[in-house]
Design a protein around this motif. Structure first.
Motif, PDB file in Angstrom:
ATOM      1  N   ASP A   1       0.832  -1.213   0.000  1.00 54.78           N
ATOM      2  CA  ASP A   1       0.000   0.000   0.000  1.00 54.78           C
ATOM      3  C   ASP A   1       0.865   1.260   0.000  1.00 54.78           C
ATOM      4  O   ASP A   1       0.506   2.275  -0.622  1.00 54.78           O
TER       5      ASP A   1
ATOM      6  N   GLU B   1       0.844   4.110  -2.902  1.00 55.24           N
ATOM      7  CA  GLU B   1       0.654   5.541  -2.621  1.00 55.24           C
ATOM      8  C   GLU B   1       1.820   6.384  -3.133  1.00 55.24           C
ATOM      9  O   GLU B   1       1.616   7.390  -3.833  1.00 55.24           O
TER      10      GLU B   1
ATOM     11  N   HIS C   1      -1.840   5.652  -5.877  1.00 55.99           N
ATOM     12  CA  HIS C   1      -2.993   4.802  -5.531  1.00 55.99           C
ATOM     13  C   HIS C   1      -3.612   4.104  -6.746  1.00 55.99           C
ATOM     14  O   HIS C   1      -4.791   3.739  -6.716  1.00 55.99           O
TER      15      HIS C   1
ATOM     16  N   ASN D   1      -5.033   0.609  -5.913  1.00 51.99           N
ATOM     17  CA  ASN D   1      -6.206   0.654  -5.047  1.00 51.99           C
ATOM     18  C   ASN D   1      -7.435   1.191  -5.768  1.00 51.99           C
ATOM     19  O   ASN D   1      -8.556   0.698  -5.566  1.00 51.99           O
TER      20      ASN D   1
END
Length: 246
Positions: free
Chosen positions: A51, A55, A60, A63
């Motif tokens: 993650d 980021e 992102h 995601n």
């Protein structure tokens, strides 16, 4: 589509800065990783690190825009590769899903040898740095799988992706293997004739494999393992520290 990822090219200084930020935040947020020396690791730590990469390097994208499911697992059986990506494809939808697996023993054993430990052609200073570089290598596999349906770190295309994203100059690692540790610290190699004690009796055999322990084959007329000359053997798993060369 993942074309946006293929178009990313990050300069080396920026890569180092972003990698250091991930290093810092991993220590800050993980309940198991308190410094650069990894002594415990779980799939939750791998999810955290992924993650952070999503980021900091990819804004992102995984995601928010990636339809693939990515799972994380830990392996204590991996003896050659420090990381691995498994890809499965849904025959109906064509959707690709992944398991990113990390061989934890490479990082637990990082300090067993004092040699220089390069990962992807980059010198590392501790096991967390090594883990992050292995992670980057596996992320490149996922990107290539999503974009082209297959991936090989031997190929020019993969090497270009890894170089553009993370400044990697190699696809290999020099993290300590159990074989290297056994040879350097205990003077034992595969094929050596060795002596050890088992239940108060001395045994003599040869080293057939080395992992956390050595696999030693001992001649015995009732052994269940038979070689090409019809010699029979019993298999023993022996701690490296109690082996002596015969």
């Amino acid at each position: 589509m993942s074309d946006i990822l293929l178009g990313i090219k990050v300069d080396e200084n920026t890569v180092c800065r972003k990698r250091l930020e991930i290093y810092r935040r991993t220590i800050e947020r993980s309940p198991r990783i308190n410094n650069g020396k990894i002594t415990s690791l779980s799939p939750l730590d791998l999810k955290l690190i992924f993650d952070l990469y999503d980021e900091i390097f990819f804004n992102h994208w995984f995601n928010k825009k990636c339809s693939s499911r990515i799972e994380f697992s830990i392996s204590k059986r991996m003896t050659r590769s420090a990381g691995m990506v498994k890809c499965s494809i849904n025959k109906r939808s064509g959707e690709k899903n992944f398991i990113l697996q990390i061989g934890v023993n490479f990082f637990f054993n990082y300090d067993e040898l004092e040699s220089e430990k390069n990962v992807c052609g980059i010198k590392t200073g501790d096991s967390l740095e090594g883990l992050l570089l292995v992670f980057e290598h596996e992320i490149c596999h996922i990107i290539e799988f999503i974009s082209y349906g297959k991936s090989s770190c031997r190929g020019k295309r993969y090497k270009t992706i890894a170089r553009n994203l993370f400044s990697h100059v190699s696809s290999y690692h020099q993290l300590p293997t159990y074989r290297q540790i056994a040879g350097t610290k205990h003077g034992v190699s595969v094929g050596d004739c060795v002596v050890f004690h088992h239940r108060g009796r001395q045994k003599t055999g040869f080293v057939n494999a080395i992992n956390k322990r050595a696999t030693v084959m001992v001649r015995h007329e009732e052994g269940q393992y038979i070689d090409s000359k019809n010699n029979r053997y019993v298999k023993f798993y022996v701690p490296l520290g109690i082996l002596e060369k015969a």
